[in-house]
Motif scaffolding. Sequence first.
Motif: not given
Length: 233
Positions: A29, A35, A197, A207, A210-211
């Motif tokens: 991730l 991600t 990502a 990241n 965003n995940a």
Amino acid sequence: MALFFAAFLLLRRQRSIIFIIALALFWLLSSGWLTAPLLAWAERGASPVAHATFSGRAAIVLLGSGTEYDSNGRLMPKHDAIARIEKTAALYADCTHVATHCDVIVSGGNPQRHEAAEADIYLPWLVERGVARSDIVLENRSLTTYENAKLVVPILQREHYDSTILVTSAHQMPRALLDFHRFGSFPQPVISNTRRAHPGVLPRYINLVNADIALHELIGIVQFHVYRAIGWF
């Protein structure tokens, strides 16, 4: 991570395996390799229009994306919200050249419990970018994307708009459309910005952010279908 921590405490014999899996997941991730597909999955299902079509009385619906305090303690729109505001202002400028009347409906309450609702904070930003105050309609009570649609659609129906445009980020658009369709509204989807990502070897905080956003949207879509199936939505 909380689930892995609970499993680590409860399953003592498998702790080494759980630790390795959790570490691998965290790296995938944070390094962006997991991600990226999560973001792509969250964005799937919405087909944004290349160019919005305005006719008659037009409404541009701007969905909120939170607020945050800057270094001076001033409450301001978050990054995604600024992108949505700028896209909305650009659409409004185009709209005023072809439609008989253009309204901007700003939808966003105060889920973060800051000193003001999202819609109220976004208002001066829109005015600064050329949107007439008299053409801005504030919906400042909604706390979720579902409530955005639930409270905005009655405004659209009451004012009998001829064309409706929905502005939000790519990751939120599929869920937003599900909610608006649920209430009988089928706006033209316009993407304000797209998150990406940054795959690599080393972990990056962006990241993980965003995940988290992608997982939030994916869980929201699952929630929508489950709630619809049992009659809650």
